[in-house]
Enzyme design. Structure first.
Site, mmCIF file in Angstrom:
data_model
loop_
_atom_site.group_PDB
_atom_site.id
_atom_site.type_symbol
_atom_site.label_atom_id
_atom_site.label_comp_id
_atom_site.label_asym_id
_atom_site.label_seq_id
_atom_site.Cartn_x
_atom_site.Cartn_y
_atom_site.Cartn_z
ATOM 1 N N LYS A 45 21.852 33.941 -15.083
ATOM 2 C CA LYS A 45 22.283 35.341 -15.075
ATOM 3 C C LYS A 45 21.098 36.252 -14.756
ATOM 4 O O LYS A 45 19.962 35.797 -14.598
ATOM 5 C CB LYS A 45 22.888 35.699 -16.435
ATOM 6 C CG LYS A 45 21.918 35.549 -17.603
ATOM 7 C CD LYS A 45 22.587 35.825 -18.939
ATOM 8 C CE LYS A 45 21.583 35.652 -20.074
ATOM 9 N NZ LYS A 45 22.155 36.012 -21.386
ATOM 10 N N ARG A 57 27.398 39.556 -32.761
ATOM 11 C CA ARG A 57 27.574 40.330 -31.529
ATOM 12 C C ARG A 57 28.996 40.109 -31.016
ATOM 13 O O ARG A 57 29.824 41.002 -31.061
ATOM 14 C CB ARG A 57 26.545 39.895 -30.469
ATOM 15 C CG ARG A 57 25.126 40.295 -30.755
ATOM 16 C CD ARG A 57 24.237 40.138 -29.533
ATOM 17 N NE ARG A 57 24.417 38.856 -28.846
ATOM 18 C CZ ARG A 57 23.664 38.441 -27.836
ATOM 19 N NH1 ARG A 57 22.682 39.204 -27.381
ATOM 20 N NH2 ARG A 57 23.878 37.267 -27.285
ATOM 21 N N TYR A 65 -5.086 57.879 -15.237
ATOM 22 C CA TYR A 65 -4.430 58.957 -15.960
ATOM 23 C C TYR A 65 -4.893 59.023 -17.414
ATOM 24 O O TYR A 65 -4.966 58.005 -18.103
ATOM 25 C CB TYR A 65 -2.918 58.758 -15.936
ATOM 26 C CG TYR A 65 -2.278 59.052 -14.598
ATOM 27 C CD1 TYR A 65 -2.344 60.322 -14.030
ATOM 28 C CD2 TYR A 65 -1.590 58.059 -13.914
ATOM 29 C CE1 TYR A 65 -1.754 60.594 -12.810
ATOM 30 C CE2 TYR A 65 -0.989 58.312 -12.687
ATOM 31 C CZ TYR A 65 -1.076 59.587 -12.138
ATOM 32 O OH TYR A 65 -0.501 59.848 -10.931
ATOM 33 N N MET A 110 2.334 54.046 -11.284
ATOM 34 C CA MET A 110 3.573 53.609 -10.658
ATOM 35 C C MET A 110 3.326 52.572 -9.560
ATOM 36 O O MET A 110 4.074 51.589 -9.444
ATOM 37 C CB MET A 110 4.334 54.800 -10.068
ATOM 38 C CG MET A 110 5.664 54.407 -9.432
ATOM 39 S SD MET A 110 6.555 55.809 -8.738
ATOM 40 C CE MET A 110 7.066 56.674 -10.235
#
Length: 358
Positions: free
Chosen positions: A35, A129, A255, A303
């Site tokens: 999955k 669950r 940063y 990023m």
């Protein structure tokens, strides 16, 4: 020319890890859990890699099952969350998908069907669950029999909550709960073993285990790295050094200036960041690898790039390849530095990072 940040996928490692699951299962069959796009490795590539190994696959939802068929793989596929609509039932019967049934509304959908696919019944053994409580199981089975679907029930499943923790006895409690709950139907198959259960001494895996994260070489156990369990890493995330410079003691990087050099430091910039799925919270001292040498991150991950300390790799230069995780740096170690787990890192590699199958 495209940026050279890539994820190399070693399909032979996936096959070897599947065989490791079989060996640990001591005769238990294993449905390969692929999955979440094959845990980030590419569901089609993983299905093809295992088509001659695994007799059955498992996914979360029908879209993933369709991807396996689109790859030309014909084995049965178990939908671990079962149908998400009544239409999924007919589609599953036609395509050879098997449904895990865990709730009242799914039973209502089945009541309306003349023909249904192979069914698994989920038992809530304590994770709370999904699944039917042991007390309700007899009524669920009677209802399916009355609807004419009894012959389509192949077995029962449950899922462990704490199998990754060797010190916890909750897995033994869940196993006992499950065994008692399904005892009235000894002819039906049983599946309860996730990846972690393979590494618990004396743990019964019954008829079918469900190896997931271990197929990709990451550890399912807390405080353990994949290689410690003889698992082979299947993904190598790598990018190139795009810049090298020297900063002086007292100078800051990135940063917020969160890293300040305490000595003259040869620093490199690597073309990968959280926009690629590398964890932003992996800060200073997170390991990486270049030219056969272990190095460390410094400062905040951006990023599109991150900074590394190259004092331990004095010959590294722009264009050299940096391994962020893979054969030399365990994804589990990077995850520990980032305060997360290998599962999240592998599944989080973004679409702008090409997967290169090897």
């Amino acid at each position: 020319m495209p940026r050279s940040t890539i994820a190399r996928i070693d399909t032979n490692a996936i096959r070897q890890n599947y065989r490791r699951a079989l060996a640990l299962g001591n005769g238990t069959r294993a449905m390969a859990v692929i999955k979440a796009d094959g845990y980030g490795h590419g569901i089609r590539d993983v299905a093809v890699a295992l088509k001659d190994e695994a007799p059955k696959f498992a996914v979360a939802c029908i879209e993933e099952a369709h991807a396996i068929r689109e790859a030309g793989v014909s084995q049965p596929v178990v939908l671990l969350q079962g149908p998400h609509s009544d239409q999924d039932i007919g589609t599953s019967e036609a395509e050879g998908f098997e449904l895990v049934i865990h709730s009242e509304h799914q039973l209502n959908w089945l009541d309306q069907q003349a023909v249904v696919p192979v069914l698994w019944i989920k038992v809530n053994s304590g994770m709370n669950r999904l699944g039917f409580s042991p007390a309700d199981l007899e009524g669920v089975m009677a209802r399916l029999e009355a609807a004419g679907h009894g012959q389509k029930i192949t077995g029962f499943v449950t899922h462990f909550a704490c199998a990754d923790d060797p010190s916890s006895d909750f897995t033994a409690q869940q196993t006992d709960c499950f065994a008692r709950a399904v005892a009235p139907w000894p002819h039906l198959e049983k599946s309860l073993g996730n990846s972690a259960a393979h590494f618990r001494e004396g743990q019964s895996l019954y008829d079918w285990s469900r190896p997931g994260i271990m197929l990709y070489g990451a550890s399912p156990m807390i405080n353990t790295f994949g290689p410690d369990l003889d698992l082979e890493p299947a993904m190598t995330l790598e990018a190139e050094l795009t810049s090298v410079r020297t900063i002086q003691a007292g100078e800051a990087v990135g940063y917020g200036g969160s890293f300040k050099a305490t000595q003259e430091t040869r620093m490199g910039i690597v073309a990968v960041g959280y926009g690629d799925g590398y964890p932003r919270h992996a800060g200073t001292d997170t390991p990486a690898w270049v030219n056969g040498r272990r190095i460390r991150l410094i400062g905040r991950v951006s990023m599109d790039m991150l900074a590394v300390d190259l004092n331990n790799a004095p010959n590294a230069k722009p264009g050299d390849r940096v391994e962020l995780w893979g054969k030399n740096i365990s994804v589990d170690e990077v995850a520990r530095h980032a305060g997360t787990i290998g599962y999240e890192l592998l599944t989080g590699v973004t679409v702008r990072v090409p997967r290169v199958r090897e």
